[in-house]
Design a protein around this motif. Structure first.
Motif, PDB file in Angstrom:
ATOM      1  N   LEU A 142       0.854  -1.192   0.000  1.00 14.92           N
ATOM      2  CA  LEU A 142       0.000   0.000   0.000  1.00 14.92           C
ATOM      3  C   LEU A 142       0.886   1.237   0.000  1.00 14.92           C
ATOM      4  CD1 LEU A 142      -2.485  -1.060   2.855  1.00 14.92           C
ATOM      5  CD2 LEU A 142      -2.825  -1.334   0.378  1.00 14.92           C
ATOM      6  N   GLU A 143       0.741   2.040  -1.031  1.00 17.59           N
ATOM      7  CA  GLU A 143       1.523   3.280  -1.043  1.00 17.59           C
ATOM      8  C   GLU A 143       0.729   4.388  -0.361  1.00 17.59           C
ATOM      9  OE1 GLU A 143       2.689   5.500  -4.778  1.00 17.59           O
ATOM     10  OE2 GLU A 143       4.672   5.079  -3.946  1.00 17.59           O
ATOM     11  N   MET A 144       1.391   5.039   0.595  1.00 14.36           N
ATOM     12  CA  MET A 144       0.774   6.116   1.374  1.00 14.36           C
ATOM     13  C   MET A 144       1.453   7.438   1.020  1.00 14.36           C
ATOM     14  SD  MET A 144      -1.531   4.632   3.280  1.00 14.36           S
ATOM     15  CE  MET A 144      -2.007   2.985   3.862  1.00 14.36           C
ATOM     16  N   LYS A 145       0.676   8.525   1.159  1.00 16.55           N
ATOM     17  CA  LYS A 145       1.201   9.837   0.774  1.00 16.55           C
ATOM     18  C   LYS A 145       2.393  10.255   1.615  1.00 16.55           C
ATOM     19  CE  LYS A 145      -3.433  11.328  -0.450  1.00 16.55           C
ATOM     20  NZ  LYS A 145      -4.615  12.002   0.118  1.00 16.55           N
ATOM     21  N   ARG A 146       2.394   9.832   2.865  1.00 21.96           N
ATOM     22  CA  ARG A 146       3.487  10.232   3.759  1.00 21.96           C
ATOM     23  C   ARG A 146       3.669   9.143   4.811  1.00 21.96           C
ATOM     24  NH1 ARG A 146       1.996  12.376   8.823  1.00 21.96           N
ATOM     25  NH2 ARG A 146      -0.255  12.316   9.080  1.00 21.96           N
ATOM     26  N   ARG A 147       4.778   9.234   5.532  1.00 16.85           N
ATOM     27  CA  ARG A 147       5.129   8.235   6.548  1.00 16.85           C
ATOM     28  C   ARG A 147       4.484   8.597   7.884  1.00 16.85           C
ATOM     29  NH1 ARG A 147      10.262   5.334   5.230  1.00 16.85           N
ATOM     30  NH2 ARG A 147      10.492   5.670   3.004  1.00 16.85           N
ATOM     31  N   PHE A 148       3.162   8.500   7.935  1.00 13.92           N
ATOM     32  CA  PHE A 148       2.472   8.864   9.174  1.00 13.92           C
ATOM     33  C   PHE A 148       2.862   7.956  10.327  1.00 13.92           C
ATOM     34  CE2 PHE A 148      -0.337   6.302   6.472  1.00 13.92           C
ATOM     35  CZ  PHE A 148      -0.588   5.209   7.289  1.00 13.92           C
ATOM     36  N   TRP A 149       3.265   6.705  10.011  1.00 17.28           N
ATOM     37  CA  TRP A 149       3.692   5.796  11.089  1.00 17.28           C
ATOM     38  C   TRP A 149       4.972   6.303  11.749  1.00 17.28           C
ATOM     39  CZ3 TRP A 149       3.022   4.798   5.958  1.00 17.28           C
ATOM     40  CH2 TRP A 149       4.175   4.672   5.175  1.00 17.28           C
ATOM     41  N   GLU A 150       5.799   7.013  11.017  1.00 12.45           N
ATOM     42  CA  GLU A 150       6.993   7.608  11.609  1.00 12.45           C
ATOM     43  C   GLU A 150       6.643   8.917  12.299  1.00 12.45           C
ATOM     44  OE1 GLU A 150      10.084   7.920   8.658  1.00 12.45           O
ATOM     45  OE2 GLU A 150      10.070   5.781   8.204  1.00 12.45           O
ATOM     46  N   ASP A 151       6.015   9.816  11.550  1.00 12.47           N
ATOM     47  CA  ASP A 151       5.745  11.156  12.073  1.00 12.47           C
ATOM     48  C   ASP A 151       4.807  11.130  13.281  1.00 12.47           C
ATOM     49  OD1 ASP A 151       7.236  12.064   9.963  1.00 12.47           O
ATOM     50  OD2 ASP A 151       5.502  12.591   8.715  1.00 12.47           O
ATOM     51  N   ASP A 152       3.751  10.326  13.189  1.00  9.96           N
ATOM     52  CA  ASP A 152       2.688  10.408  14.191  1.00  9.96           C
ATOM     53  C   ASP A 152       2.769   9.300  15.244  1.00  9.96           C
ATOM     54  OD1 ASP A 152       1.919  12.318  12.362  1.00  9.96           O
ATOM     55  OD2 ASP A 152       0.249  11.162  11.546  1.00  9.96           O
ATOM     56  N   TYR A 153       3.462   8.189  14.932  1.00 15.68           N
ATOM     57  CA  TYR A 153       3.471   7.036  15.838  1.00 15.68           C
ATOM     58  C   TYR A 153       4.877   6.625  16.278  1.00 15.68           C
ATOM     59  CZ  TYR A 153      -1.418   6.364  14.479  1.00 15.68           C
ATOM     60  OH  TYR A 153      -2.758   6.530  14.268  1.00 15.68           O
ATOM     61  N   ALA A 154       5.920   7.289  15.784  1.00 17.01           N
ATOM     62  CA  ALA A 154       7.313   6.943  16.144  1.00 17.01           C
ATOM     63  C   ALA A 154       7.616   5.472  15.862  1.00 17.01           C
ATOM     64  CB  ALA A 154       7.612   7.297  17.596  1.00 17.01           C
TER      65      ALA A 154
ATOM     66  N   GLU B  30       9.595   8.259  26.512  1.00 18.93           N
ATOM     67  CA  GLU B  30       9.194   9.115  25.412  1.00 18.93           C
ATOM     68  C   GLU B  30       9.640  10.507  25.829  1.00 18.93           C
ATOM     69  OE1 GLU B  30       7.389   7.910  22.795  1.00 18.93           O
ATOM     70  OE2 GLU B  30       6.952   5.920  23.582  1.00 18.93           O
ATOM     71  N   THR B  31       9.425  11.481  24.992  1.00 21.68           N
ATOM     72  CA  THR B  31       9.793  12.817  25.446  1.00 21.68           C
ATOM     73  C   THR B  31       8.566  13.700  25.457  1.00 21.68           C
ATOM     74  OG1 THR B  31      10.260  13.936  23.372  1.00 21.68           O
ATOM     75  CG2 THR B  31      11.967  12.473  24.237  1.00 21.68           C
ATOM     76  N   GLN B  32       8.736  14.872  26.023  1.00 22.59           N
ATOM     77  CA  GLN B  32       7.618  15.801  26.141  1.00 22.59           C
ATOM     78  C   GLN B  32       7.619  16.827  25.006  1.00 22.59           C
ATOM     79  OE1 GLN B  32       7.675  17.420  30.107  1.00 22.59           O
ATOM     80  NE2 GLN B  32       7.632  15.410  31.072  1.00 22.59           N
ATOM     81  N   PHE B  33       8.332  16.530  23.948  1.00 24.26           N
ATOM     82  CA  PHE B  33       8.418  17.467  22.824  1.00 24.26           C
ATOM     83  C   PHE B  33       7.071  17.577  22.111  1.00 24.26           C
ATOM     84  CE2 PHE B  33       9.711  18.284  18.284  1.00 24.26           C
ATOM     85  CZ  PHE B  33      10.194  19.566  18.495  1.00 24.26           C
ATOM     86  N   ALA B  34       6.607  18.800  21.958  1.00 23.82           N
ATOM     87  CA  ALA B  34       5.329  19.003  21.282  1.00 23.82           C
ATOM     88  C   ALA B  34       5.512  19.917  20.082  1.00 23.82           C
ATOM     89  CB  ALA B  34       4.317  19.593  22.264  1.00 23.82           C
ATOM     90  N   GLY B  35       6.619  19.729  19.380  1.00 23.78           N
ATOM     91  CA  GLY B  35       6.914  20.602  18.250  1.00 23.78           C
ATOM     92  C   GLY B  35       7.783  21.761  18.693  1.00 23.78           C
ATOM     93  N   PRO B  36       8.420  22.432  17.735  1.00 24.50           N
ATOM     94  CA  PRO B  36       9.306  23.543  18.083  1.00 24.50           C
ATOM     95  C   PRO B  36       8.510  24.678  18.716  1.00 24.50           C
ATOM     96  CG  PRO B  36       8.957  23.417  15.714  1.00 24.50           C
ATOM     97  CD  PRO B  36       8.328  22.202  16.294  1.00 24.50           C
TER      98      PRO B  36
ATOM     99  N   HIS C   6      12.130   7.643  20.282  1.00 27.32           N
ATOM    100  CA  HIS C   6      11.170   8.529  20.954  1.00 27.32           C
ATOM    101  C   HIS C   6      11.813   9.849  21.374  1.00 27.32           C
ATOM    102  CE1 HIS C   6      13.019   6.851  24.573  1.00 27.32           C
ATOM    103  NE2 HIS C   6      12.770   5.656  24.084  1.00 27.32           N
ATOM    104  N   HIS C   7      13.033  10.085  20.946  1.00 29.05           N
ATOM    105  CA  HIS C   7      13.642  11.395  21.231  1.00 29.05           C
ATOM    106  C   HIS C   7      13.252  12.371  20.127  1.00 29.05           C
ATOM    107  CE1 HIS C   7      16.763  10.057  24.446  1.00 29.05           C
ATOM    108  NE2 HIS C   7      15.519   9.831  24.779  1.00 29.05           N
ATOM    109  N   ARG C   8      12.011  12.789  20.229  1.00 32.13           N
ATOM    110  CA  ARG C   8      11.351  13.496  19.135  1.00 32.13           C
ATOM    111  C   ARG C   8      11.922  14.891  18.890  1.00 32.13           C
ATOM    112  NH1 ARG C   8       9.518   9.845  16.290  1.00 32.13           N
ATOM    113  NH2 ARG C   8       7.979  11.188  15.276  1.00 32.13           N
ATOM    114  N   ALA C   9      12.390  15.546  19.925  1.00 35.52           N
ATOM    115  CA  ALA C   9      12.961  16.878  19.705  1.00 35.52           C
ATOM    116  C   ALA C   9      14.223  16.744  18.854  1.00 35.52           C
ATOM    117  CB  ALA C   9      13.279  17.541  21.050  1.00 35.52           C
ATOM    118  N   LEU C  10      15.078  15.822  19.232  1.00 33.37           N
ATOM    119  CA  LEU C  10      16.322  15.633  18.479  1.00 33.37           C
ATOM    120  C   LEU C  10      16.022  15.197  17.047  1.00 33.37           C
ATOM    121  CD1 LEU C  10      19.377  15.611  18.445  1.00 33.37           C
ATOM    122  CD2 LEU C  10      19.327  13.293  19.381  1.00 33.37           C
ATOM    123  N   LEU C  11      15.103  14.270  16.895  1.00 34.22           N
ATOM    124  CA  LEU C  11      14.767  13.807  15.543  1.00 34.22           C
ATOM    125  C   LEU C  11      14.172  14.942  14.712  1.00 34.22           C
ATOM    126  CD1 LEU C  11      13.300  10.265  16.366  1.00 34.22           C
ATOM    127  CD2 LEU C  11      15.570  10.814  15.456  1.00 34.22           C
TER     128      LEU C  11
END
Lengths: 528, 528
Positions: free
Chosen positions: A370-382, B36-42, B127-132
């Motif tokens: 399944l091709e997805m528009k973006r890597r939501f599993w990375e961005d939103d689910y780590a 996990e971290t408490q990063f909620a975006g820049p 899960h080090h979301r700020a660094l990533l």
């Protein structure tokens, strides 16, 4: 098709024995006991008799390796291949590719450039030394395949009201409860006959460490258990940096999830880390092998008859484009045709070998990309690579291991289905399969799965024209009755492929089988 | 140096409490509960008062992030940095680099082009979301860091006569014995009060699957247990393809190995898969951050005094090249100087903050890089990335995760030592450290380790001039007494860095601390 029908009956019968939801895991784990391989370096074959010839049937990895090594040994080799490409099950589907399955449905793959689905093999264990050797020798670049991901999901329709949980939380809780219970049992002295008092005390301390038990030997909600299972509020920086612990799941809930199956799965030799994949798709291996044997392969050649006598082997085949019938003669034959097909080909192979060929059922896996528009599993689910498991028919979804963190479309594996699920999905149209994959996969990523979907492609192995099944599935009983008959040289013919190995369903089995077969063929040829 | 001495006393005292061989693991696991971290975006800071200025002390990640975000918010920012480079502990040593430690020993790194040692941070949790986030924003390419390798070794001088064993075999046997013992206990009914009869039966079946027990609920030598622990004769192809099972280790031997520590270690949040490293060395992150704030940093600036009043902050510093003394004034100060150094700098910070600065001991890790002529661990041992653990002072050796399968020299991590081992190795000359690393690491690869050795480099953090320690090691007691005093804004000064977080010893802690600090500073500045 007779062979195929009997295959299905046997597999369905096996399903009845195994039963229900444990099926996928059982099938995965009984496909062979592959741990390490018996590869001891490439064979040193040389000194073929002048003019001696070999016809190889099938340009999969087993056939191409046989052709490569036999050519080096001095044989005149030619390969007959049914398809218009080399590689066999070593195969990747890219955007622009077209695939027509049995039944006539044609799929036009629409993936973005660089994206792919591996319908067949997709990962390489670190102990598959023959394959790794030839990948290096033939210039195939390998990259890590992320097999084990603590942060992916486990889903069971019978657990947590159908809500997926992170593997780490379930596994931590399984270990914590097991540790606490065994600690109690050790205190009750009922196990004192099993070990010394010193070992009992040492085991208790080990259980405390391993299971993250507290000072009272309880598995409880606290920062210690959260260190394994995950926090409620994770640790951070500055004034509000303090973490808070998460609730633990009760034993009964953990048992509902069946997480021990995944825990056990990850400890199976074939699935232990480190694993690999070729950069650019699994099909890069087949292409690299083919590049080593230029000019040896005749494509679009459908073998219809295999006859041998004391002087040689005659293979009758028809050109699938023109229908023209041809004969190819050689002194020896390495036949790598899958048993599902070989059982349908006229031959004068021995009765024992023919019985063996007919006796081995094939698995019926279905894979859906399944091709997805973006890597939501990375961005939103780590989640970066690895698999989320489910007891639904799709079996699992698997996240791409390449181009991590990149923007743009990506292909995830939306199903790896076997057993009843495989038959069910295989019986559907490609469009219906994708609909099922989207529905079932949405349990993991409800907000994104359908919204981000672009296009899909599927391969149901029972409908692949040139094999009509996925791979050989020996049982202990069929091994006992037929394996040695299958692999023994039958006059001037020897079989090779994953089906002629104990590393069934793996490329390594095909290569090791091929090396063993040609080593014996060469010895026989020198003696002849 | 007063602070440093008290640091050592406190750490040595902690060592006494923890005791012995479990120390390394305890230190690793108590360095913070990061999951996990408490990063909620820049942060979305804007609207700084016209002309408002900030001086940032230290160009590590915390300082550079503060400068980057505060500049975007409208502040006039300058950074004072003691070293002649940015990055701080985010640092890679390459061939051609020179490093002089406290005591005067200078190392000239001789690694081949592209090879490196990461003396400080070397892996990034998913899960080090700020660094990533900032790695992606600043163009740092990340590749998988292979944290978990079933096929690497566990070595304990008190187990198996000092012979290392594969992690997979020890872990499989630990699980098998635990499963069998708990199964027996369930049969004895002593645990019946703990669960329903149905759950007892379900747990038994789970234990059988997970522990690879046989039909009699025994963990025994057979192909089933070998599927997890490894085979005696592995499965192969053709005539001799059948596998044979391996002997299992007895419970007492498994307990000797201490393998549960590694099993537990791999389940710690910080070490759960998937992990990452920057392509080309960890120092690529510091370089990428520095590229975002061109012209803001004054290098070779040794801060000697930090004085604030109601109107602003005055930092006195000397140029380490010329010795010239300078003063820098600003409205606000973000101080990221490590506590080991800050405790030695004259200031009029509040008594509470000064007490906090003095209260936190630092770890003393030692890392040693060893360049080998070839990847014998891959070729001869089938180990691709990951770690082999030992209870010797080197702690572990870790195999490179980049350039897998490539020919030519490669650098492995020959030691990651803490606690007593860290003090012992830190007290040696660089040459002596390498000798110890070669001797102790040879237990894993006796035929190759010394033979393939080319050159080495080491960093003992207690001897690093600009920090004199590795990272802050809070305890529950010091957190309770001092943490909020350390992170609170003190007039016009706020501290930032991993030491001002609950994600201690990790880059993520530095970033989260920095974001929290500048968010509070900005709010205060707008109110002022």
């Amino acid at each position: 098709m007779q062979g195929q029908k009997s295959t299905r009956r046997q597999v369905l019968s096996a399903i009845g024995v195994l039963g229900g939801s444990a099926l996928l895991y059982n099938m995965m784990t009984t496909m062979g006991y592959a741990a390490e391989t018996q590869f001891a370096g490439p064979p040193k074959l040389s000194g073929a008799k002048k003019g001696a010839s070999v016809v190889v049937l099938g340009a999969g990895l087993a056939g191409m390796l046989a052709a490569y090594e036999l050519t080096k040994a001095g044989y005149k080799v030619q390969i007959l291949e049914y398809q218009d490409r080399s590689g066999g099950r070593n195969w990747s589907l890219y955007g622009g590719d077209t695939y027509t399955e049995l039944g006539g449905a044609t799929q036009n793959v629409k993936f973005a450039a660089g994206n792919y689905l591996n319908p067949g093999p997709w990962r390489i264990p670190h102990h598959h030394r023959a394959l790794l050797h030839y990948c290096k020798a033939f210039g195939v670049n390998l990259e890590p395949f992320i097999q084990f991901n603590h942060n992916a999901f486990v889903h069971n329709t019978e657990a947590f009201g159908g809500a997926p949980q992170r593997f780490r939380s379930l596994a931590a809780d399984f270990e914590g409860h097991v540790a606490e219970l065994l600690g109690k049992a050790l205190d009750q002295k009922g196990l004192d006959a099993e070990m010394t008092a010193e070992d009992r005390d040492r085991l208790k301390e080990a259980l405390r460490d391993w299971g993250m038990l507290d000072k009272d030997f309880k598995y409880a909600k606290n920062l210690r258990s959260s260190e394994h299972r995950g926090f409620d509020r994770p640790p951070g920086g500055g004034v509000n940096g303090a973490p808070s612990p998460s609730e633990i799941f009760g034993l009964s809930d953990v048992l509902d999830s069946g997480v021990w199956r995944q825990m056990s799965f990850f400890m199976n030799s074939e699935f232990q880390t480190t694993m690999f994949q070729p950069t650019g798709g699994m099909g890069m291996i087949g292409k690299a092998f083919a590049a080593q044997i230029p000019g040896l392969t005749t494509y679009n050649a459908k073998v219809t008859k295999l006859i041998q006598d004391k002087k040689g082997v005659t293979v009758t085949w028809s050109d699938t484009g023109t229908g023209k019938v041809n004969e190819t003669k050689a002194d020896w034959c390495v036949c790598t045709i899958p048993l599902t097909i070989l059982s349908q080909i006229e031959s004068n192979l021995s009765d024992k070998m023919q019985a063996a060929v007919a006796a081995v059922p094939y698995t019926n896996s279905v894979k859906i990309g399944l091709e997805m528009k973006r890597r939501f599993w990375e961005d939103d689910y780590a989640i970066y690579g690895g698999h989320s498991f489910t007891n639904q028919e799709i079996g699992l979804i698997s996240y791409p291991n390449n181009n991590l963190f990149k923007d743009g479309p990506a292909v995830l594996l939306g199903a790896f289905s076997s057993g009843m699920g495989g038959y069910h999905l295989g019986g559907m149209s490609p469009e219906e399969r994708i609909e099922v994959a989207l529905t079932q996969g949405s349990v993991f990523h409800p907000d994104s799965y359908r919204k981000e979907f672009l296009s899909g492609a599927s391969v149901a192995w029972s409908r692949v024209p040139w094999i009509q099944g996925c791979c050989a599935r020996w049982t202990e009983e069929t091994r006992q009755a037929h394996y040695q008959d299958l692999v023994a040289m039958d006059g001037r013919v020897v079989l090779a492929g994953e089906h002629a190995s104990y590393v069934g369903c793996w490329m390594e089995g095909a290569l090791l089988s091929s090396l063993d077969a040609i080593t014996r063929l060469h010895k026989r040829a020198l003696e002849a």
